[in-house]
Design a protein around this motif. Structure first.
Motif, short mmCIF file in Angstrom:
data_model
loop_
_atom_site.label_atom_id
_atom_site.label_comp_id
_atom_site.label_asym_id
_atom_site.label_seq_id
_atom_site.Cartn_x
_atom_site.Cartn_y
_atom_site.Cartn_z
N TYR A 205 5.31 -1.17 3.93
CA TYR A 205 6.07 -1.41 5.16
C TYR A 205 5.30 -2.46 5.96
N TYR A 206 5.96 -3.57 6.22
CA TYR A 206 5.30 -4.70 6.87
C TYR A 206 5.87 -4.91 8.27
N ARG A 207 5.00 -5.13 9.24
CA ARG A 207 5.42 -5.62 10.55
C ARG A 207 5.35 -7.15 10.50
N ILE A 214 -4.72 -9.99 -1.87
CA ILE A 214 -4.63 -10.50 -3.25
C ILE A 214 -5.01 -9.37 -4.21
N HIS A 215 -4.15 -9.12 -5.16
CA HIS A 215 -4.45 -8.03 -6.09
C HIS A 215 -3.72 -8.20 -7.41
N VAL A 216 -4.12 -7.37 -8.36
CA VAL A 216 -3.48 -7.29 -9.68
C VAL A 216 -3.08 -5.83 -9.86
N SER A 321 10.64 -6.05 10.78
CA SER A 321 9.91 -5.42 9.67
C SER A 321 10.49 -5.77 8.31
N ARG A 322 9.67 -5.55 7.33
CA ARG A 322 10.10 -5.74 5.94
C ARG A 322 9.63 -4.54 5.14
N VAL A 323 10.43 -4.15 4.15
CA VAL A 323 10.02 -3.07 3.25
C VAL A 323 10.06 -3.61 1.84
#
Ligand code: SIN
Length: 380
Positions: A205-207, A214-216, A321-323
């Protein structure tokens, strides 16, 4: 490699981090001209038309989970990224509200696990929606600043990802939502992966000021199965890199309803979300569905209608927001978890916060939340 990335990066340096910081920057804002927008793009030397398998999913099966007939999907690959697929919003008009409501109202419910459980008791996180709905339907300024829903950062489903050990385990499992399982099976079948078994999910959940480090994603035991991603609400910039941090990533927009599939050689690539952006005209939740309570109701439909009251709460939340939902198959056919989880290579522990970053921490020099891209290359 995009023109800007090529110009910015010197050999041997962490090109991914450099581009991540570039797109995250607020002042001055970055130049977005290299960011691929699949909703407008036509095939080119970089953007490839992707062949799907319309016979794998009948039109009725697609409609039951809210999808257009597969032959109508706009699907693309990317030059240099075999196994990567981008599907530009294949949902039927009027079905977004169902999936969005599931992400905001249903999936955060127990027995699923969320970030709030890390410092609140089960009774306090029992009804996140109920405790937030009133606050969110009241105009900002006349209410508590942060409802539980606004404090939600992640939810895990099925095999619950352990952010500390970076493993899944047999003894931390609850039923995976049947509706999301059906949606995932249909999308993956159309993309050439029949028999995909959705076993674990992570909702982020992004505001408007959030980013994802950065990830894998390599904790799943069977990497021959794709990683599937759905997004709703505000838009984002997604960076897709290589197997090394020196490989400059490609930047693309993800709008509401867009899907991605990472498989084959693209299954284990570095990726991140440096920035959330306002959804452009034509991609907002309210535009997507002016008549939110109308959904295709047919026999066996997974998609149900959403009440106006619930939809009002969702649209208010999604204004800023973004999900994102990622769905994973953890185990291959006949596979089981090892007795002792194997130590992971490309990361360190301490990810109880997920891998969100908050805007400004890096710039202000404040101690960063654990899980940011700079403290670890998080992985799942
Ligand atoms: C996204 O939010 O688009 C990506 C989520 C992830 O990589 O886990």
């Amino acid at each position: 490699m995009a023109k800007m990335a090529a110009a910015m990066v010197e050999s041997g340096e962490d090109a991914f981090r450099k581009l991540f910081k570039f797109y995250k920057r607020r002042n001055p804002p970055p130049d977005f001209s290299d960011v691929i927008d699949f909703s407008r793009s036509l095939p080119s030397d970089k953007i490839l038309p992707a062949a799907l398998d319309p016979s794998a999913v009948s039109d009725e099966e697609a409609a039951r989970v809210g999808l257009q007939p597969v032959r109508d999907w706009r699907a693309f690959g990317l030059q240099g990224y075999p196994g990567f697929l981008f599907i530009s919003n294949p949902f039927l008009l009027g079905t977004h509200p169902f999936w969005i409501t599931q992400c905001l109202k249903t999936y955060p419910q127990k027995p699923n696990v969320c970030n709030l459980d890390m410092h609140m008791s089960p009774s306090e996180t029992q009804d996140i929606w109920g405790q937030s709905a009133h606050g969110l339907s009241t105009p900002a300024g006349k209410r508590e600043p942060r409802t539980l829903l606004e404090r939600l950062r992640w939810v895990t489903l099925g095999y619950h990802y352990n952010w500390d050990t970076k493993t899944y385990s047999a003894d931390h499992h609850t039923a995976f939502p049947a509706d999301l399982h059906s949606l995932s099976s249909r999308v993956t079948a159309a993309c050439g992966f029949p028999g995909f078994n959705a076993e674990a999910g992570i909702l982020n959940y992004y505001r408007s000021d959030s980013s994802l480090g950065i990830h894998v994603d390599e904790s799943e035991l069977d990497h021959s199965r794709p990683l599937l991603s759905f997004s709703f609400g505000q838009s984002s910039i997604f960076l897709l890199g290589g197997t090394r941090r020196q490989d400059p990533p490609t930047a693309m927009y993800m709008h509401s309803g867009d899907m991605m599939l990472m498989s084959g050689q693209s299954r284990l690539l570095y990726h991140a979300v440096p920035r959330i952006l306002p959804a452009p005209e034509g991609h907002t939740a309210s535009h997507m569905d002016p008549c939110s309570s109308v959904s295709p109701q047919q026999d066996g439909s997974v998609v149900e209608s959403v009440s106006e009251e619930d939809w009002k709460v969702c649209t208010r939340y999604l204004q800023s927001s973004r999900v994102n939902v990622t769905v994973r198959q953890v185990l291959g056919p006949g596979q089981s978890f090892p007795e002792t989880p194997s130590p992971l290579q490309r990361t360190d522990a301490g990810q109880t916060a997920g891998y969100h970053e908050e805007h400004g921490e890096e710039e202000s020099g404040k101690r960063k939340r654990r899980g940011s891209c700079d403290s670890a290359d998080a992985e799942t």
